[in-house]
Structure formats: structure tokens, C-alpha cells
Design an enzyme around this catalytic site. Structure first.
Site, mmCIF file in Angstrom:
data_model
loop_
_atom_site.group_PDB
_atom_site.id
_atom_site.type_symbol
_atom_site.label_atom_id
_atom_site.label_comp_id
_atom_site.label_asym_id
_atom_site.label_seq_id
_atom_site.Cartn_x
_atom_site.Cartn_y
_atom_site.Cartn_z
ATOM 1 N N GLY A 261 0.843 -1.189 0.000
ATOM 2 C CA GLY A 261 0.000 0.000 0.000
ATOM 3 C C GLY A 261 0.877 1.237 0.000
ATOM 4 O O GLY A 261 0.645 2.196 -0.739
ATOM 5 N N MET A 263 5.085 2.755 1.751
ATOM 6 C CA MET A 263 6.295 2.497 2.532
ATOM 7 C C MET A 263 6.664 3.775 3.258
ATOM 8 O O MET A 263 6.717 4.850 2.676
ATOM 9 C CB MET A 263 7.433 2.043 1.611
ATOM 10 N N GLU A 264 6.971 3.609 4.541
ATOM 11 C CA GLU A 264 7.067 4.753 5.451
ATOM 12 C C GLU A 264 8.397 5.496 5.425
ATOM 13 O O GLU A 264 8.722 6.170 6.410
ATOM 14 C CB GLU A 264 6.821 4.247 6.875
ATOM 15 N N ASN A 265 9.173 5.425 4.349
ATOM 16 C CA ASN A 265 10.482 6.089 4.338
ATOM 17 C C ASN A 265 10.423 7.462 5.012
ATOM 18 O O ASN A 265 9.618 8.305 4.611
ATOM 19 C CB ASN A 265 10.957 6.307 2.896
ATOM 20 N N HIS A 295 -1.393 5.589 8.821
ATOM 21 C CA HIS A 295 -0.500 4.484 9.191
ATOM 22 C C HIS A 295 0.963 4.865 8.948
ATOM 23 O O HIS A 295 1.821 4.692 9.824
ATOM 24 C CB HIS A 295 -0.903 3.262 8.342
ATOM 25 N N GLU A 296 1.245 5.401 7.759
ATOM 26 C CA GLU A 296 2.638 5.748 7.436
ATOM 27 C C GLU A 296 3.136 6.886 8.333
ATOM 28 O O GLU A 296 4.311 6.950 8.679
ATOM 29 C CB GLU A 296 2.776 6.139 5.964
ATOM 30 N N GLU A 318 4.368 -2.762 12.613
ATOM 31 C CA GLU A 318 3.128 -2.806 11.828
ATOM 32 C C GLU A 318 1.898 -2.822 12.721
ATOM 33 O O GLU A 318 0.911 -2.164 12.434
ATOM 34 C CB GLU A 318 3.138 -4.015 10.885
HETATM 35 ZN ZN LIG Z 1 3.392 -0.219 7.992
#
Ligand SMILES: [Zn+2]
Length: 819
Positions: A261, A263-265, A295-296, A318
Site C-alpha cells: 500500500g 512504505m514509510e520512508n 498508518h505511514e 506494523e
Molecule cells: Zn506499515
């Protein structure tokens, strides 16, 4: 080929510990030249690190290694072996310089490069997660070796480049970035291409959004909502965590063909770009996007500011981000109904994973290496972990829950930590002894099953046979009376049998509000009552809870497929038609209808068409019902009539056109020429994926052979199209697909030679013969599962898909249908 691999070695946990004991990484200086060609790029890495002195290795997966120098001395490039280069480090400070050519990938990992069919423009983004960073730059690739990064990029002059830290174009095509905060290797990214960028600011934080140029008008239409969500979430996280966002700018990049979905970079989150909506969507899709954004953002603290020491605690990242993202979305954004939607979208993902033979504890899986850890990165990590954190927060209260969390952030700021560190922080904040809780809920696999024995007036609790546990559950039960009115009461289930005198009622729905974590199964009286009573239930969460009860029962062969169809026909779950495959309508079509009476599809179709007419013109429910009507249609003339004129209130946009064409293709009622002409008329990325799906859905031998060539890698397509081809192959007819059942098992193991990582498992799942519900197929699958040397991720997919087949067989045996 997608990503021809020498079989790289995945980093072992023991190797990571040894390297961590030896090294402290001081800084990375990274130069990437993206102007060389469309297939490869130049990468120069300078790593400054302190060593205790001695042997170690650097991770590197180049197309060609040109030079490597340690402390000024050139090393023999021939020593590179399977992604590792041995280093004899000096005691004290060292400098390593690596110059290499790397390959652009098309599988969503490393530096992914793609062409937008809408205008021929090319786009690049980085995805370093889990073993992919060394295909971009030389690094000590493990989460515990954090360091600041300074990035220099040369790109075509018309490109925009965004990365983890703020940057600017210093001369045409030359981009310089500030030194970042300390980052784990798996966070390092850049997003480069002729992207359209929109900027804003909130509370001192520069904000950005970007998407492909062809999506610019859609990005503008959504920008207000996305910025508003982002600002609301920042305010709430600042309030709850008491620590400011620490990574400078916050850029959200919507990028093509992204696997997950998002990516939290840190500073530069990447999202799959179908989340920029080009066609009309329903509220479920908007909620899904909103919770992904939230979420991110939660990860910026939990995961990015404090990072797991090793992959075995990835679940904690997560679970925490899932819980916080959902909670904050429901609490402070316009999507205050998010929990009902999440109940449809996420609950079964976790519960089903937890019932598979591959189930594992939420925490403490060991994860001997990074690849093994990825196998346990599933619905248990996200949904079960989140449910358990939610229970913990409810038990402890917010003061203690966030008190402990803030203590954790303070102690390990820009560092790494473990689950034990977090439990210690909670205990310091006043949580008391959490060891029993952790043992029962986090360290024991599998869910309890809870069922209602009406005759005895008891709730029966059965722990999973292979994972004994003694867990108590407190949850609400919804009971309907004869007049169809619903009443809720709370029960506590603490033993094998819990007396619930006077529960009575018509329908008895256990845990409809997801208060606990258990497989709750309705009795037959409840199933019968729901046929007449579900249509009048207006509480969205209760309706979602009913469907989760039904899905649990069906999954365990306790509810007949025709009973499920009866309920669906009476009360189509139109609030829930987003096509993620995890949701109810997709489940009805895939798992239930094939095992129900021969008229199941026709009945669902009639119910959907009736709903289209009965719902308000232009409403979301009407759109959802119309989508369900398309999926269930078997008369090409009806589909054609909708291509000519959709019902009032529904416009034929790109999404609906391709839904109609896709269904026509399955029915063999459209030609390849018509499909291609439709794509040429509006050559969008999502249309290209839909075209591939439609071409592979056609009921002729050529279509199936083409789909198969995608699986074997003979035809090289980007990741989204690989999955579309696999799903389409099995749309039939049986006489054409039959031969591919055996070929699947014969040829699956060799797919490790043509793809890797995420897409390897995705392809294995998409091409699995899920519709071949026979003992023979189950037996054949087990032969391959038992074969020594089978790739771990392929085995995991096979185990899960085969369990699903066995469950389908169990339903067929329990509820035989005359055909
Ligand atoms: Zn995540």
C-alpha cells in the site's frame, strides 16, 4: 527477465549481531547518476565507519562492480560473491568507496523504473525494504546499523528529485540533499522523474505531494483531502506522542507499480499510485487511503524514530502503525466510520492467517534471516497485533499506554529497540507486570474459537489444539428479539464453558465490534434468523460483525454455502465492494458461489441489479451495487447495454469501462482488437493492467498460453500485470485451464530464477489453481510442499493456498450440492 538473480544470501541474524558488535557506521555519502541509460544507473557510495578491527563484509548487488577501495587501497573486484564483498577493516575509523553500475528493476524493488503509457514519460523510485537496498548502493544492510545519509543525484533536466532529506537542484539536472537524520538502510529512498509536485505547509513542516504528470489533474482534485488528512494526523500525533515529527519535510509520493500500500520512508513516503483516484470511488476506498496515510505517519515515530533491532520485531512496527493509524483516522478525520470499514477490509486477513498451518505467534519468531522474517509479515503482524494493542490500550488507559510509548521514544530516539524495551517502558509508566499478557496473546499462536451452544445456554471456548492457551475474552454480544430489535450485552469468557443465562434471542452475534481476538461462529438459528433480520440492521459495525461471523463459520465448514448466498441475496453487502479480494463480495464470488447451488451467481446478479434500481440515484450504494452487478453478470447483452448506457446516476468512467470489458472477455464476448482499441483510446497505467487481465481472461488456448508465458517469465511484464495475468488465467473454462494445474506444480519451483522478493510470492499466489477443488490437486500440492530445497516464500504460499483448498473441500463434503 524481471530480475535475474544470482541466488543472493539473506543476512543471518547471527551475522547481523556480529557486524553490529564490530562496526559503528558514521555516515553514508551517496551519488547516483540516473542519466546513463534506461536500464542501468551508476552508484557511488562512500561509507565512513568505525571498527573494532577485523573481518566483515559489505552488501552489494551490482550489475558490474567497477572499483572498491578501503582506506585508500584498491581491492580486487572479483572477490564479490553472491551479494557480499569481504572487508578486512582496520581498528578505528575506516572509509570505504564503492563504484558500481546497478540495474533498474521493474518488480517494485530497488530502483524501480517504469514508462507511463499515457505519455511515454519515465519514472523512478527507490524501495530499499528487506534486502533491496544493496541493489541501489553498497551498504551494511541491517536495521540496527543506522547512519545519516547525504545524497547527490544527477537526473535528466526535466526531472524532479525528492528524497528522505530536503534537497534542491543546484544546476540543471544536479540535485543536492541535506544530510538526513540517522536512517536504517531499509528507509533510504529517492523519487525521481517528471513528477507533478504540489506543496503546502503545516505547523512549520513543509508538505509535498507528487504523482505522475498524467495524474496531475487528479492529484489536484485530491490534494485538499490529502493535505487536510495529513495536517489532522500531525496535530493528533503531536498531541498523543508529545514529540515533534523529527525528519524535516514530509513528502508523500504516489508512485507507479508499487507493491505494498505504501512504505514509510522517513521524510519521503511512497504510496501505490492507484490511490490517486482517476475514476469515481466509494467511501471504502477513501477510508483505505486515509488509514494508509495515517498508518505511514505513525511509522515516523514508531519504526523510523525508534526502529526494531532485528526483523523479528517488525510486527511491532506494523501492529502499532495499524492500530494508531486506524484510531487516529476514526478520531480526528472526516472518516469517523473507519472502524466498520476496517472490520470488513482487514479482520479476515488476520483471522484467516491465524488459522493457517503457517500461523505463528505475533511476537518472537526468531527470524533466523531476513527472508524468513518476510514470511511472517502477514495479517497476523498487522491485524492481530493491532487488535491486541487495542485491547492493551483499553485495559491500561491512554495515560499509561502513551506514557510508556513516549518513554520508549525518548530512550531510543534515532536508535533501535526491541519488544522487551517497549514492555519495560509500559511497566515504568504503570502498566504492572505484562509478562502473562505477552505470553498468552503475543507469544502463543492461533486464535481461540468461541461458539454459542443455545440448548445449554453456554459459550464454548476452544483453544487451538496445536497451540494450547488459557485466554479470557471480554466482548459484546448482539442479540435480536422477535421484532428484529437488537440488544447488546457484555460477556466475559474465562473458561471452556461460560454460562450465559438469558441470552435468548433470535440471532446471537458474537463479538460484532471486534472487542477481542477469536474465531466466533454463529449457530444455525442465528444463520436462519439473519436471512430476514440482516436487511434491517442499520448499525454499520454490527453489519460488518455479522459478515465476519458468517465468514468464520463458512471458513470452518459450519455454515452451508447456500445459507450464505441466501443472506447475501437478502442483504447485499454493498458498503463493501472494493476489489481488494479480501472483502465480502470478492469472497462471495471466489469462495462461496462455486460451492453453492447452480443458480447462486444468477441470484446474486438479480439481487445486485435490484439494488441498483432501489438505491438512490448517484449514491455510493448504487455504484457499489452496479459493480457487483457487473461481476456477477453472465449475459453479454446486458454488459453491452451498460457499455452503451449506464443506469442513471452512474457515469461510464475508465474503471467501469474496464470492469465491463473484463467481464465480457471472461465470457468470450469481446475481441482482442476491441480490447486493444479501448486501451489505445485512453492508455492509462491502470488500463494497461486491465488490458493484460482481459487478454488472459479470454476463453481460448492462446489467452491461456499467453498468461502462462508471463508466469514462467518468457513474457516479461511489470509486477501489477503479472498478478493480473495469474488471476485471469483461472477464469476458465476448465477444459482450457486443466492442463495448467499440473504445469503449475511442475514449473513453480523454477520461478525463483525469474523473479524475487515480493513479486515472487505474489505471482505464486495469483497463479495457484485455487478453483481446482479436488483431492488430486491437494495431494499434488503437498508433494511440492514437502520437497526439500523449495524456496521459503514459495512454500509459504503453497501451504496457505493448499489449506484454503482443503477448507473448500471440507465445505463441499459437509454440504454436498446436486449438480
Ligand atoms: Zn506499515
Amino acid at each position: 527477465m524481471s530480475s535475474p538473480q544470482q541466488p543472493f544470501r539473506s543476512l543471518q541474524r547471527t551475522e547481523a549481531q556480529a557486524r553490529k558488535a564490530l562496526l559503528e557506521v558514521l555516515a553514508y555519502d551517496l551519488t547516483l547518476d540516473l542519466t546513463g541509460s534506461e536500464t542501468e544507473f551508476f552508484s557511488r557510495t562512500v561509507i565512513r565507519f568505525r571498527s573494532g578491527g577485523g573481518e566483515t563484509f559489505v552488501d552489494l548487488k551490482p550489475l558490474a562492480l567497477h572499483a572498491i577501495r578501503l582506506n585508500g587501497s584498491a581491492l580486487d573486484v572479483g572477490l564479490l560473491e553472491r551479494g557480499r564483498f569481504p572487508l578486512a577493516t582496520a581498528a578505528g575509523e575506516n572509509e570505504l568507496v564503492v563504484e558500481a553500475t546497478m540495474r533498474f528493476r521493474n518488480d517494485g524493488e530497488g530502483l524501480h523504473r517504469s514508462v507511463d503509457p499515457a505519455d511515454g514519460k519515465q519514472y523512478v523510485y527507490g524501495m530499499s525494504f528487506m534486502d533491496a537496498a544493496p541493489s541501489v548502493f553498497a551498504c551494511f544492510d541491517q536495521p540496527e546499523l543506522k547512519a545519516p545519509y547525504t545524497l547527490h543525484v544527477r537526473a535528466p533536466e526535466e526531472w524532479v528529485v525528492v528524497a528522505n532529506a530536503p534537497g534542491r537542484q543546484v544546476e540543471p539536472g544536479e540535485w543536492e540533499f541535506e544530510q538526513s537524520q540517522p536512517l536504517s538502510t531499509y528507509f533510504v529512498t529517492l523519487v525521481a522523474g517528471p513528477y507533478h509536485v504540489i506543496r503546502d505547509e503545516h505547523d512549520g513542516i513543509p508538505l509535498g505531494l507528487s504523482a505522475r504528470a498524467s495524474l496531475a489533474s487528479h492529484l489536484h482534485r485530491d490534494a485538499d483531502e490529502l493535505f487536510t488528512l495529513t495536517k489532522q494526523c500531525f496535530d493528533e500525533y503531536h498531541r498523543l506522542f508529545g514529540i515533534r515529527y523529527p525528519f524535516g519535510d514530509y513528502h508523500q509520493a504516489f508512485v507507479p507499480e508499487f507493491n505494498a500500500g505504501a512504505m514509510e520512508n522517513p521524510g519521503c513516503v511512497t504510496f501505490r499510485d492507484p490511490l490517486i483516484f482517476t475514476s469515481r470511488v466509494n467511501r471504502g476506498q477513501r477510508i483505505n487511503r486515509a488509514t494508509t496515510v495515517a498508518h505511514e505517519m505513525a511509522h515516523q515515530w514508531f519504526g523510523n524514530l525508534v526502529t526494531p533491532a532485528w526483523w523479528d520485531d517488525l510486527w511491532l512496527n506494523e501492529s502499532f502503525a495499524e492500530y494508531m493509524g486506524n484510531r487516529v483516522t476514526a478520531d480526528v478525520t472526516q472518516y469517523d466510520d473507519a472502524w466498520a470499514d476496517l472490520s470488513y477490509a482487514r479482520r479476515q486477513w488476520g483471522l484467516v492467517a491465524d488459522q493457517r498451518p503457517s500461523t505463528h505467534p505475533v511476537a518472537g519468531n526468531g527470524a533466523v534471516d531476513a527472508t524468513a522474517a518476510l514470511q511472517d509479515f502477514d495479517g497476523i503482524s498487522y491485524v492481530k497485533g493491532s487488535a491486541i494493542l487495542g485491547q492493551l490500550a483499553a485495559t491500561l488507559g491512554d495515560d499509561v499506554f502513551f506514557g510508556g510509548t513516549i518513554d520508549h521514544f525518548d530512550r531510543h530516539r534515532f536508535g533501535n529497540a526491541t519488544m522487551h524495551d517497549l514492555l519495560d517502558s509500559w511497566q515504568r509508566a504503570g502498566a504492572g507486570d505484562l509478562s502473562g499478557f505477552a505470553e498468552q496473546w503475543l507469544r502463543t499462536a492461533g486464535p481461540d474459537t468461541i461458539a454459542y451452544d443455545r440448548a445449554e445456554g453456554v459459550l464454548l471456548r476452544t483453544p487451538p489444539a496445536e497451540h494450547p492457551a488459557d485466554r479470557s475474552h471480554t466482548f459484546r454480544v448482539a442479540v435480536s428479539d422477535d421484532g428484529g430489535r437488537w440488544h447488546t450485552r457484555e460477556v466475559e469468557v474465562a473458561g471452556e464453558r461460560t454460562l450465559v443465562p438469558g441470552l435468548g434471542g433470535n440471532a446471537v452475534v458474537l463479538d460484532p465490534y471486534d472487542d477481542t481476538w477469536a474465531v466466533v461462529i454463529p449457530d444455525q438459528e442465528t444463520v436462519d434468523a439473519l436471512k430476514t433480520q440482516l436487511p434491517s440492521v442499520s448499525d454499520g459495525r454490527l453489519r460488518a460483525g455479522v459478515w465476519n461471523n458468517l465468514r468464520n463459520g463458512f471458513h470452518n465448514a459450519a455454515i452451508a454455502p447456500d445459507d450464505v448466498i441466501d443472506i447475501a441475496v437478502a442483504s447485499l453487502p454493498v458498503e463493501d465492494t472494493e476489489d481488494t479480494g479480501r472483502r465480502t463480495v470478492a469472497w462471495l464470488m471466489r469462495d462461496v458461489a462455486p460451492l453453492a447451488g447452480p443458480d447462486a451467481l444468477a441470484r446474486l446478479h438479480k439481487a445486485a441489479v435490484t439494488k441498483v434500481d432501489a438505491t438512490e440515484v448517484g449514491s455510493e450504494q448504487q455504484l457499489a451495487a452496479f459493480r457487483a452487478a457487473i461481476r456477477t453478470a453472465s449475459d453479454p447483452a446486458v454488459l453491452r447495454s451498460w457499455l452503451d448506457a449506464t443506469p442513471e446516476g452512474i457515469e461510464l468512467d475508465l474503471d467501469l469501462r474496464w470492469r465491463l470489458l473484463g467481464r465480457l472477455a471472461t465470457l468470450g464476448a469481446v475481441t482482442r482488437d476491441e480490447l486493444r482499441a479501448s486501451f489505445d483510446a485512453e492508455p492509462a497505467n491502470e488500463a494497461r493492467v486491465a488490458l493484460t487481465g482481459a487478454l488472459c481472461s479470454l476463453p481460448d488456448a492462446e489467452a491461456k498460453a499467453y498468461a502462462w508465458s508471463v508466469f514462467t517469465g518468457e513474457t516479461d511484464l511489470p509486477n501489477y500485470e503479472v498478478v493480473a495475468a495469474g488471476q485471469a488465467l483461472w477464469r476458465g473454462p476448465d477444459e482450457l485451464t486443466e492442463a495448467y494445474v499440473e504445469r503449475y506444480f511442475a514449473e513453480l519451483p523454477a520461478t525463483v530464477n525469474v523473479r524475487a522478493g515480493w513479486v515472487l510470492a505474489q505471482a505464486a499466489e495469483a497463479f495457484f489453481p485455487a478453483g481446482s477443488v479436488t483431492e488430486t490437486t491437494v495431494t499434488r500440492a503437498h508433494e511440492v510442499i514437502d520437497r526439500p530445497g523449495l524456496d521459503l516464500s514459495l512454500r509459504r504460499v503453497l501451504v496457505d493456498c493448499t489449506d484454503q483448498l482443503e477448507r473448500q473441500l471440507a465445505v463441499r463434503t459437509a454440504f454436498p450440492i446436486d449438480r
